[in-house]
Design a protein around this motif. Structure first.
Motif, short mmCIF file in Angstrom:
data_model
loop_
_atom_site.label_atom_id
_atom_site.label_comp_id
_atom_site.label_asym_id
_atom_site.label_seq_id
_atom_site.Cartn_x
_atom_site.Cartn_y
_atom_site.Cartn_z
N MET A 1 0.99 -1.24 0.10
CA MET A 1 0.15 -0.01 -0.01
C MET A 1 0.97 1.32 0.13
SD MET A 1 -3.02 0.77 2.49
CE MET A 1 -3.79 2.48 2.94
N ILE A 2 1.93 1.38 0.85
CA ILE A 2 2.55 2.49 0.92
C ILE A 2 3.73 2.67 -0.46
CG2 ILE A 2 4.78 3.47 2.24
CD1 ILE A 2 3.58 2.26 4.55
N PHE A 3 4.02 1.45 -0.89
CA PHE A 3 5.00 1.67 -1.98
C PHE A 3 3.88 2.00 -3.35
CE2 PHE A 3 6.10 -0.51 -6.07
CZ PHE A 3 7.51 -0.24 -6.05
N ASN A 4 2.80 1.50 -3.32
CA ASN A 4 1.78 2.26 -4.38
C ASN A 4 1.84 3.58 -4.15
OD1 ASN A 4 1.62 -0.56 -5.58
ND2 ASN A 4 -0.28 -0.89 -4.65
N GLY A 5 1.31 3.88 -2.95
CA GLY A 5 1.15 5.38 -2.81
C GLY A 5 2.54 6.33 -3.40
N CYS A 6 3.54 5.84 -3.00
CA CYS A 6 4.78 6.39 -3.31
C CYS A 6 4.85 6.49 -5.05
CB CYS A 6 6.10 5.89 -2.80
SG CYS A 6 6.41 6.22 -0.96
N MET A 7 4.62 5.34 -5.55
CA MET A 7 4.61 5.13 -6.86
C MET A 7 3.79 6.22 -7.68
SD MET A 7 7.30 3.39 -7.73
CE MET A 7 6.86 3.13 -9.25
N ASP A 8 2.60 6.32 -7.16
CA ASP A 8 1.48 7.29 -7.64
C ASP A 8 2.03 8.60 -7.55
OD1 ASP A 8 -0.12 4.99 -8.38
OD2 ASP A 8 -1.40 5.36 -6.46
#
Length: 68
Positions: A1-8
Motif C-alpha cells: 500500500m505504501i509502495f503504491n502510494g509512493c509510486m503514484d
C-alpha cells in the motif's frame, strides 16, 4: 500500500513536470536536479523545488524606502 502510494506520487510529479521542463531556465533545472539527486532521485522533490523556484521568480520584491 505504501509502495503504491509512493509510486503514484512519483508518477504524478513526473507527469506534471514533463510538459513544462523545456520551458524552465537552465539554472533552475540544474539546481533542482541536484537537489533531487541528493535526496535519492525523487520526482516529487524535483517538482517541489521547481515549484518553489518558479514562485520565487514570479514574486520578486523590491526595496522601498520610507522616511520616518
Amino acid at each position: 500500500m505504501i509502495f503504491n502510494g509512493c509510486m503514484d506520487m512519483e508518477q504524478q510529479a513526473y507527469n506534471a513536470l514533463n510538459p513544462e521542463w523545456v520551458q524552465l531556465t537552465g539554472n533552475s533545472r540544474n539546481y533542482c536536479a541536484e537537489v533531487a539527486k541528493v535526496s535519492g532521485g525523487s520526482y516529487s522533490i524535483l517538482k517541489g523545488c521547481i515549484d518553489m523556484e518558479t514562485n520565487a521568480a514570479n514574486a520578486t520584491r523590491s526595496f522601498e524606502f520610507r522616511a520616518s
